[in-house]
Scaffold this motif. Sequence first.
Motif: not given
Length: 402
Positions: A153-176
């Motif tokens: 969660h802390p890194n997710v918030v930082k990315m948004k604050i920095l102006g990045a568009t965050l895409i949540s990936v739910t397919r498969g194992t939803a990991t890397l």
Amino acid sequence: MTEHHLNGVALPNEQGFFGEYGGQFIPPHLKKAMDDINVAYEEIRQQPEFQQELQDLFTYYVGRPSPLFHARRLSEQLSGAQIYLKREDLNHTGAHKINHCLGEALLAKYMGKTKVIAETGAGQHGVALATACALVGIPCEIHMGQVDIEKEHPNVVKMKILGATLISVTRGTATLKDAVDSAFEEYLKDPENYIYAIGSVVGPHPFPKMVRDFQAIIGKEIKQQAQTQFKQLPDYIVACVGGGSNAMGAFTEFLADDQVKLIGVEPAGHGLQTTQHSATLTLGKPGQIHGMACYVLEDEKGQPLPVHSIASGLDYPGVGPQHSYLKDIGRVQYETATDQECLDAFMTLSRVEGIIPALESSHAVAWAIREAGKLPKNVNIVVNVSGRGDKDADYVAEKLGL
């Protein structure tokens, strides 16, 4: 940045191969885009202005050189080898990832790209790239597995604050791995105007070479610092390996120094006897994934296996092609650490030295803790603490009931 050779062999060769690993296993239209990136990279890396700009950013923005810290209390407690920590956790954004993200963002700007796309596991690459893109003024889109979004969660918030568009990936194992697939698909929509900034020494040529070159600053600093601090080269250099960027960064400068033992530590997860691990080099076999040939953890149909690590940044069924080659020629020794060893190392380093390491880096710390006591006191082990553990603190606290 210098050309890299080992025993007279170019690493990589002109086709992007390290021995039989690497290359470009991609559709023809994507091959052109990758070749364009390679040409632009080879142009830009020769330019003194680029080298100077990157060096200035490393010094005044990232805060390099990162310190080499003698972990005296930990070394005394283990009563064996002397453990030194390469403090990449002190870099701006909290990990080694900023080293290559600045390079990739400057390259994107040089090529006139309109959007930078990337995947992230633990979020460190995502935060570093969002930071670099904010710095150079290019839009940034980060793809991240839903499982990792909830965990980091802390890194997710930082990315948004920095102006990045965050895409949540739910397919498969939803990991890397799934985040990589999703990011690649977005990139394929317009490879002419987009650039995919890969987060490790993986993917099609030229990315394994390019990310390695930007990260090689770590090993260069270790070499200088070791000579200053203990007047000789390290006996061991240890780093965690998922895709393998922090390890290649630490190892590259020492590949020709045979007296320096290089140790890559993979995630054994719940144990190598289970299916819940990400020990690609230990238990995988040569295959292909994400446009490259490398060791892969596959099922009997040749599909990448679902993998597991307590550290989101190591949760990957492939590995960098150069690591695959270095395993085969025996230059690097690849070991493992379990989730439990990793947690124990996380808490030990926090409480003995006041340094909270990332769960990824804790794998390397775990190996040092396990092995240091078996070695004489005049042996020096350098552990690459590739990231800080702020992002993992809530997760670990919940896991351990703190």
